[in-house]
Design an enzyme around this catalytic site. Sequence first.
Site, PDB file in Angstrom:
ATOM      1  N   GLU A   1       0.806  -1.231   0.000  1.00 25.72           N
ATOM      2  CA  GLU A   1       0.000   0.000   0.000  1.00 25.72           C
ATOM      3  C   GLU A   1       0.838   1.280   0.000  1.00 25.72           C
ATOM      4  O   GLU A   1       0.821   2.037   0.975  1.00 25.72           O
ATOM      5  CB  GLU A   1      -0.940   0.028   1.214  1.00 25.72           C
ATOM      6  CG  GLU A   1      -1.937  -1.107   1.243  1.00 25.72           C
ATOM      7  CD  GLU A   1      -3.013  -0.937   2.318  1.00 25.72           C
ATOM      8  OE1 GLU A   1      -2.920   0.019   3.119  1.00 25.72           O
ATOM      9  OE2 GLU A   1      -3.943  -1.746   2.340  1.00 25.72           O
TER      10      GLU A   1
ATOM     11  N   GLU B   1      -5.627  -8.581   1.202  1.00 26.04           N
ATOM     12  CA  GLU B   1      -6.258  -8.124   2.438  1.00 26.04           C
ATOM     13  C   GLU B   1      -7.725  -7.853   2.180  1.00 26.04           C
ATOM     14  O   GLU B   1      -8.089  -7.247   1.173  1.00 26.04           O
ATOM     15  CB  GLU B   1      -5.613  -6.827   2.975  1.00 26.04           C
ATOM     16  CG  GLU B   1      -4.201  -6.992   3.456  1.00 26.04           C
ATOM     17  CD  GLU B   1      -3.650  -5.722   4.129  1.00 26.04           C
ATOM     18  OE1 GLU B   1      -4.439  -4.879   4.602  1.00 26.04           O
ATOM     19  OE2 GLU B   1      -2.417  -5.587   4.163  1.00 26.04           O
TER      20      GLU B   1
HETATM   21  C1  FCB Z   1      -4.303  -2.003   5.643  1.00 30.92           C
HETATM   22  C2  FCB Z   1      -2.909  -2.352   6.120  1.00 30.92           C
HETATM   23  C3  FCB Z   1      -2.889  -3.404   7.193  1.00 30.92           C
HETATM   24  C4  FCB Z   1      -4.008  -3.217   8.188  1.00 30.92           C
HETATM   25  C5  FCB Z   1      -5.341  -3.068   7.482  1.00 30.92           C
HETATM   26  C6  FCB Z   1      -6.516  -2.911   8.413  1.00 30.92           C
HETATM   27  O1  FCB Z   1      -4.297  -0.734   5.120  1.00 30.92           O
HETATM   28  O2  FCB Z   1      -2.120  -2.803   5.047  1.00 30.92           O
HETATM   29  O3  FCB Z   1      -1.634  -3.366   7.814  1.00 30.92           O
HETATM   30  O4  FCB Z   1      -3.743  -2.163   9.028  1.00 30.92           O
HETATM   31  O5  FCB Z   1      -5.289  -1.976   6.617  1.00 30.92           O
END
Ligand code: FCB
Length: 449
Positions: free
Chosen positions: A175, A356
């Site tokens: 990210e 994620e």
């Molecule tokens: C993302 C991050 C991860 C975590 C989630 C909730 O942005 O990559 O580390 O904090 O959000």
Amino acid sequence: MDTATDAGTAGALRFPPDFGWGAATSAYQIEGAAKEDGRGESVWDTFSRTPGRTRNGDTGDVAADHYHRYAEDLDLMRDLGLRSYRFSVSWPRIQADGTGPANQRGLDFYRRLVDGLHERDIAPMVTLFHWDLPQALQDAGGWESRDVAHRFADYADLVFGALGDQVPVWLTVNEPKTVVQNGYLTGHHAPGRQDPDAAYLVAHHLQLAHGLAVQALRAGGGSGRIGPAFNLHPCYPADSSPEAAEATRLYDGYENRLYLDPVFTGRYPEDVLADLGPDSRMVRGVRDGDLEIIASPIDLLAVQYYTPIYVTADGGTARRWPTSQADWQQIHPDGMYDILTRVTREYGPVPLTVTENGLPTPDTLGADGTVDDAGRIAFLRDHLTAAHRAVNAGVPLESFHVWSLLDNFEWNEGYDQRWGLVYVDYPTQRRIPKSSAHWYRRVIADNGF
Ligand code: FCB
């Protein structure tokens, strides 16, 4: 009996054979052991120890103590039936000050972890940078300094050399947008700056770092596959006015195309460059050859999806759906479908992995020793259903990772938000699989629900 079981008996949804069911974590959020085995300090040590920066003054000093409890955590993963585990390597464990030879004790930890995954038939997926920049490099300018991108490639090379034969998938930078926006625009993440002109130069150097790491893997003859991990936010106009449509277009540029376009097309989006202006540090900071490096061919793209964004005619944002405990997260499963299909449509059939997806829920340990997180089950079921629809529409999605395996240090929110499939009782460090973990185990076993 929960609703997931009902859906399971209906047998409605099956994922492709060999689908990579996974869960994700990152080093600073779970490891603890902040001062052990030669680990140096990162920007997150500095930031979290600065009064007022994190909720309750929480730090990652101990976190989920995974550095010491990794063997137990590996067994938890095996019991869940995970096929893929995404974790990150802590740069300051490998190079305390961000330069020079590798710290063998740091590498050994990750070697033990990777070996333990293979022993349990779980594929390691390794993120090289999940925000814990060595503080010494921050002191030398951090990501505003072009040199840090080269330091990152050197560090990546050390990790490739030590683990390369055992890691099938590498992710370069996690990210970059969050570092840009939270680290340099709002300042609520490390290094806590509020400097738009610096922020987009940082974006460029993070992209350059990504490209240099891809080249380092290829140059070293590594067999693993590699790609970046982008948090993509589908942007929708908040109303039907032409102004909202236009504002949404530019918003999308800053949220998505600024990261996707250079990697896939070797060009930054013109509208974003024009908006930044020719005198911006970013535009001045792009040198000949940089975009060729950034566009080095990748093997897969990691997509992280949490929330959509609704853009108003004046370029602001509006809320359309209920939020989770994280006030930035609107719950909109269709956004998963929209973003996955869009990437495939606009950038071609590169293999995708969701690295994620998840939400925080107000979990408590019941008197009977269980943790009931029905909200997480519903969320995951809905988002997996949307991902499955995307697969049916032709998206080459090969795996899906829940954020997160364990409750952990949620950056400036500290330990208040619980994102895990597994509850962590911090005073005792006991792990208790939540009802979502039991549900996910069945989903994995059935390859769907
Ligand atoms: C993302 C991050 C991860 C975590 C989630 C909730 O942005 O990559 O580390 O904090 O959000």
